[in-house]
Design a protein around this motif. Structure first.
Motif, PDB file in Angstrom:
ATOM      1  N   GLY A  38       5.784  22.690 -37.123  1.00 18.07           N
ATOM      2  CA  GLY A  38       5.023  23.847 -36.642  1.00 18.07           C
ATOM      3  C   GLY A  38       3.532  23.730 -36.934  1.00 18.07           C
ATOM      4  O   GLY A  38       2.700  24.294 -36.239  1.00 18.07           O
ATOM      5  N   VAL A  40       1.812  24.926 -39.454  1.00 22.04           N
ATOM      6  CA  VAL A  40       1.177  26.037 -40.186  1.00 22.04           C
ATOM      7  C   VAL A  40       0.598  25.549 -41.514  1.00 22.04           C
ATOM      8  O   VAL A  40      -0.550  25.833 -41.854  1.00 22.04           O
ATOM      9  CB  VAL A  40       2.184  27.178 -40.456  1.00 22.04           C
ATOM     10  CG1 VAL A  40       1.542  28.271 -41.292  1.00 22.04           C
ATOM     11  CG2 VAL A  40       2.712  27.742 -39.148  1.00 22.04           C
ATOM     12  N   PHE A  44      -3.411  23.527 -41.865  1.00 24.26           N
ATOM     13  CA  PHE A  44      -4.151  24.307 -42.861  1.00 24.26           C
ATOM     14  C   PHE A  44      -4.654  23.406 -43.992  1.00 24.26           C
ATOM     15  O   PHE A  44      -5.829  23.445 -44.361  1.00 24.26           O
ATOM     16  CB  PHE A  44      -3.225  25.400 -43.417  1.00 24.26           C
ATOM     17  CG  PHE A  44      -3.748  26.104 -44.633  1.00 24.26           C
ATOM     18  CD1 PHE A  44      -4.767  27.032 -44.526  1.00 24.26           C
ATOM     19  CD2 PHE A  44      -3.208  25.844 -45.882  1.00 24.26           C
ATOM     20  CE1 PHE A  44      -5.238  27.691 -45.646  1.00 24.26           C
ATOM     21  CE2 PHE A  44      -3.674  26.499 -47.013  1.00 24.26           C
ATOM     22  CZ  PHE A  44      -4.696  27.420 -46.894  1.00 24.26           C
ATOM     23  N   ARG A  84      10.811  32.727 -36.128  1.00 23.48           N
ATOM     24  CA  ARG A  84      11.025  33.928 -35.314  1.00 23.48           C
ATOM     25  C   ARG A  84      12.376  33.850 -34.604  1.00 23.48           C
ATOM     26  O   ARG A  84      13.095  34.849 -34.511  1.00 23.48           O
ATOM     27  CB  ARG A  84       9.872  34.034 -34.305  1.00 23.48           C
ATOM     28  CG  ARG A  84       9.906  35.267 -33.434  1.00 23.48           C
ATOM     29  CD  ARG A  84       9.578  36.527 -34.202  1.00 23.48           C
ATOM     30  NE  ARG A  84       9.511  37.678 -33.310  1.00 23.48           N
ATOM     31  CZ  ARG A  84       9.706  38.925 -33.696  1.00 23.48           C
ATOM     32  NH1 ARG A  84       9.975  39.185 -34.964  1.00 23.48           N
ATOM     33  NH2 ARG A  84       9.618  39.911 -32.837  1.00 23.48           N
ATOM     34  N   HIS A 104      12.245  38.199 -42.088  1.00 25.50           N
ATOM     35  CA  HIS A 104      11.578  39.419 -41.619  1.00 25.50           C
ATOM     36  C   HIS A 104      10.402  39.798 -42.531  1.00 25.50           C
ATOM     37  O   HIS A 104       9.397  40.330 -42.065  1.00 25.50           O
ATOM     38  CB  HIS A 104      12.579  40.574 -41.555  1.00 25.50           C
ATOM     39  CG  HIS A 104      12.011  41.816 -40.953  1.00 25.50           C
ATOM     40  ND1 HIS A 104      11.782  41.942 -39.601  1.00 25.50           N
ATOM     41  CD2 HIS A 104      11.586  42.965 -41.511  1.00 25.50           C
ATOM     42  CE1 HIS A 104      11.251  43.120 -39.362  1.00 25.50           C
ATOM     43  NE2 HIS A 104      11.123  43.768 -40.503  1.00 25.50           N
ATOM     44  N   ALA A 107       5.291  38.218 -42.880  1.00 23.74           N
ATOM     45  CA  ALA A 107       4.792  39.279 -42.020  1.00 23.74           C
ATOM     46  C   ALA A 107       4.123  38.847 -40.746  1.00 23.74           C
ATOM     47  O   ALA A 107       4.130  39.575 -39.780  1.00 23.74           O
ATOM     48  CB  ALA A 107       3.848  40.164 -42.807  1.00 23.74           C
ATOM     49  N   SER A 108       3.512  37.688 -40.709  1.00 28.92           N
ATOM     50  CA  SER A 108       2.728  37.410 -39.513  1.00 28.92           C
ATOM     51  C   SER A 108       3.599  36.821 -38.418  1.00 28.92           C
ATOM     52  O   SER A 108       4.242  35.795 -38.582  1.00 28.92           O
ATOM     53  CB  SER A 108       1.562  36.485 -39.860  1.00 28.92           C
ATOM     54  OG  SER A 108       1.215  35.703 -38.771  1.00 28.92           O
ATOM     55  N   ILE A 109       3.601  37.521 -37.303  1.00 27.49           N
ATOM     56  CA  ILE A 109       4.395  37.103 -36.155  1.00 27.49           C
ATOM     57  C   ILE A 109       3.916  35.731 -35.662  1.00 27.49           C
ATOM     58  O   ILE A 109       4.706  34.891 -35.218  1.00 27.49           O
ATOM     59  CB  ILE A 109       4.281  38.199 -35.059  1.00 27.49           C
ATOM     60  CG1 ILE A 109       5.531  38.240 -34.228  1.00 27.49           C
ATOM     61  CG2 ILE A 109       3.088  38.055 -34.195  1.00 27.49           C
ATOM     62  CD1 ILE A 109       6.608  39.043 -34.859  1.00 27.49           C
ATOM     63  N   GLN A 110       2.608  35.499 -35.785  1.00 23.77           N
ATOM     64  CA  GLN A 110       2.043  34.230 -35.343  1.00 23.77           C
ATOM     65  C   GLN A 110       2.627  33.077 -36.163  1.00 23.77           C
ATOM     66  O   GLN A 110       3.028  32.045 -35.628  1.00 23.77           O
ATOM     67  CB  GLN A 110       0.517  34.250 -35.507  1.00 23.77           C
ATOM     68  CG  GLN A 110      -0.202  35.209 -34.568  1.00 23.77           C
ATOM     69  CD  GLN A 110      -0.398  36.599 -35.138  1.00 23.77           C
ATOM     70  OE1 GLN A 110       0.388  37.072 -35.955  1.00 23.77           O
ATOM     71  NE2 GLN A 110      -1.453  37.276 -34.719  1.00 23.77           N
ATOM     72  N   VAL A 111       2.645  33.263 -37.479  1.00 26.32           N
ATOM     73  CA  VAL A 111       3.177  32.216 -38.360  1.00 26.32           C
ATOM     74  C   VAL A 111       4.652  31.973 -38.068  1.00 26.32           C
ATOM     75  O   VAL A 111       5.121  30.836 -38.066  1.00 26.32           O
ATOM     76  CB  VAL A 111       2.946  32.604 -39.840  1.00 26.32           C
ATOM     77  CG1 VAL A 111       3.820  31.789 -40.779  1.00 26.32           C
ATOM     78  CG2 VAL A 111       1.475  32.436 -40.205  1.00 26.32           C
ATOM     79  N   ASN A 113       6.177  32.420 -35.197  1.00 26.93           N
ATOM     80  CA  ASN A 113       6.327  31.729 -33.910  1.00 26.93           C
ATOM     81  C   ASN A 113       6.023  30.244 -34.030  1.00 26.93           C
ATOM     82  O   ASN A 113       6.550  29.427 -33.282  1.00 26.93           O
ATOM     83  CB  ASN A 113       5.373  32.321 -32.868  1.00 26.93           C
ATOM     84  CG  ASN A 113       5.901  33.604 -32.271  1.00 26.93           C
ATOM     85  OD1 ASN A 113       7.107  33.792 -32.128  1.00 26.93           O
ATOM     86  ND2 ASN A 113       4.999  34.501 -31.922  1.00 26.93           N
ATOM     87  N   MET A 114       5.140  29.895 -34.947  1.00 29.49           N
ATOM     88  CA  MET A 114       4.735  28.495 -35.097  1.00 29.49           C
ATOM     89  C   MET A 114       5.623  27.771 -36.099  1.00 29.49           C
ATOM     90  O   MET A 114       6.073  26.665 -35.861  1.00 29.49           O
ATOM     91  CB  MET A 114       3.282  28.429 -35.592  1.00 29.49           C
ATOM     92  CG  MET A 114       2.278  29.014 -34.627  1.00 29.49           C
ATOM     93  SD  MET A 114       0.655  29.206 -35.396  1.00 29.49           S
ATOM     94  CE  MET A 114       0.156  27.487 -35.564  1.00 29.49           C
ATOM     95  N   THR A 196       1.157  40.264 -45.737  1.00 29.27           N
ATOM     96  CA  THR A 196       1.077  38.851 -45.368  1.00 29.27           C
ATOM     97  C   THR A 196       0.942  37.920 -46.574  1.00 29.27           C
ATOM     98  O   THR A 196       0.837  36.716 -46.410  1.00 29.27           O
ATOM     99  CB  THR A 196      -0.127  38.586 -44.431  1.00 29.27           C
ATOM    100  OG1 THR A 196      -1.281  39.179 -45.004  1.00 29.27           O
ATOM    101  CG2 THR A 196       0.117  39.169 -43.055  1.00 29.27           C
TER     102      THR A 196
END
Lengths: 292, 159
Positions: A38, A40, A44, A84, A104, A107-111, A113-114, A196
């Motif tokens: 992914g 992430v 980073f 996700r 769940h 918290a970050s939906i972006q993280v 998804n990746m 987050t």
């Protein structure tokens, strides 16, 4: 304060079409190569110049690594299945709900998804929210390397902060969760500063209770030792007993003793240890209330 | 490092760009294509200002290598309005005062769009949870949440 640079240092990008090609490439280039799922964590850390790989091996063109499926023995989660997808998967919500609940809380939906579950495990952060539920569900990992594959229990995967048993030529191909863990009573609890942020302490518990007696217990604790760990003393106190409050309290205290927390900007070691006790006690209580 | 030609579909339009593997999606959008609506802020995956939609899903363009989204459908804030006709979420942000400095707004609106595509009738809690990865230092979020709920209603009612 670490500087986050904007540009990445140059690297060579390799997109193998098979796992065999990937392991071959990894075996040739060893520590100079990094696996990208992914991204992430990898991108980073490259931005922060914490790592500067010469080669990036992206798994994305290897077909058939993105799945959640069940066979006669296990529920299997592929190396490219993102967080996700797992969180929303009906079979995981239904049968392995602590995993969905734990994801769940990321918290970050972006993280989500990746990031992939396997990638989260491979970076070997003690604050993983994915590892504790998998420890508590008795999960195993299928590792594939140049000379073949091996299956290891997840608690044997970790060596230290950021370190796993993964050899330079190996990748984690899938997560295996035994069917025997389906619908087990469980709970996941986590203490955080903000939605987050990473956990100060997190705890996943599963219990098998028959005739009021605890037949099996798995207590996994994160963020309070170099790796996520199973609190085996606590489990030993629970197994074979009726889960009366004094037994639960004794187990919670044992888990706190087994922790090796540090003091950092999120919490002091003393506070973390105390919170292990509280979260383990509450998680056992919550798991007991669940009527599977 | 050698550049290679890669094809992207951004806001419905194909682009061919010579890229290096190290180029992030954020750099592709801002520096190569001049689509500066996507913002660069923390560079670390904390703030959500660089959010774009890849195949409809919000991702962080600062942590995504451009080379990994070749041939994928990418939506940036520039692609949301139809000409001068703003998207209902954009209208709601304006009407509800959900924009102050505006720096978080493109990412916030795109994440909200993904939410409403998935869940046309979210609760306030669901909005807060879905937007947790998009930080705003001006509004205190109240007006943003109101705007997203109002946009959801407007879209449901076909406005």
């Amino acid at each position: 304060m670490t500087v986050v640079t904007r540009n990445l240092k140059p690297f060579e990008y390799f997109e193998p079409k098979t796992i065999a090609e990937a392991t071959q490439f990894l075996s040739t280039h060893g520590a100079k190569a990094k696996v990208l799922a992914g991204g992430v964590d990898l991108i980073f850390r490259m931005r922060r110049r914490q790592i500067q790989p010469e080669y990036i091996v992206s798994l994305q063109s290897i077909p058939g690594l993105d799945y959640i499926r069940k066979d006669g023995e296990n529920l299997k989660i592929g190396a490219l299945t993102n967080l996700r997808t797992i969180e929303l998967s009906p079979i995981i919500r239904e049968d392995y709900s602590i995993l969905a609940e734990a994801i769940h809380t990321i918290a970050s939906i972006q993280v989500k998804n990746m990031g992939t579950a396997v990638g989260n495990l491979c970076i070997a952060t003690p604050a993983s929210d994915v590892a504790p539920p998998l420890f508590a569900l008795g999960a195993k990992l299928r590792l594939i390397g140049l000379s073949g594959e091996r299956i290891v229990p997840i608690e044997e995967f970790y060596l230290n902060v950021g370190q796993t048993i993964l050899q330079p030529d190996e990748i984690v191909a899938e997560i295996l969760i035994p069917n025997s863990s389906a619908k087990v009573r469980g709970a996941f609890l986590k203490l955080v500063r903000t939605a987050t942020d990473i956990a100060k302490v997190n705890v996943a518990v599963t219990l098998t209770i028959e005739d009021n007696i605890c037949r099996d217990a798995k207590v996994a604790v994160g963020s309070v030792a170099p790796t996520v760990f199973r609190a085996k003393k606590a489990e030993g106190i629970l197994i074979g007993e009726k889960l009366k409050p004094e037994v639960v309290e004794e187990a919670a205290e044992a888990a706190a003793e087994e922790a090796k927390p540090i003091t950092d900007l999120r919490s002091t070691a003393e506070y973390r240890r105390e919170m292990v006790k509280v979260l383990v006690r509450r998680a056992i209580g919550k798991a007991q209330e669940r009527g599977n | 490092m050698q550049k290679q030609i890669a094809r992207f579909i951004i806001n419905g339009r194909p682009y061919e760009v010579a890229i290096e593997p190290r180029m992030t999606l954020l750099e592709l959008l801002r520096d190569e294509l001049g689509l500066t609506g996507t913002k660069y802020s923390c560079g670390a995956g904390e703030c959500g200002a660089c959010t774009v939609l890849v195949e409809g899903k919000p991702v962080l363009s600062c942590l995504t290598l451009a080379i990994r989204v070749r041939e994928k459908n990418i939506l940036t804030i520039e692609g949301l309005a139809k000409g001068t006709d703003l998207h209902p979420i954009q209208k709601a942000f304006i009407e509800h005062g959900a924009i102050q400095c505006g720096f978080c707004t493109p990412g916030m609106i795109l994440t909200a769009k993904a939410l409403l595509d998935e869940n046309p009738n979210p609760t306030k809690e669901e909005v807060k949870e879905y937007l947790a990865g998009n930080l705003c230092r001006c509004t205190g979020y109240v007006k943003i949440i109101e705007a997203v709920l109002a946009a959801a209603k407007a879209i449901r009612e076909g406005k």
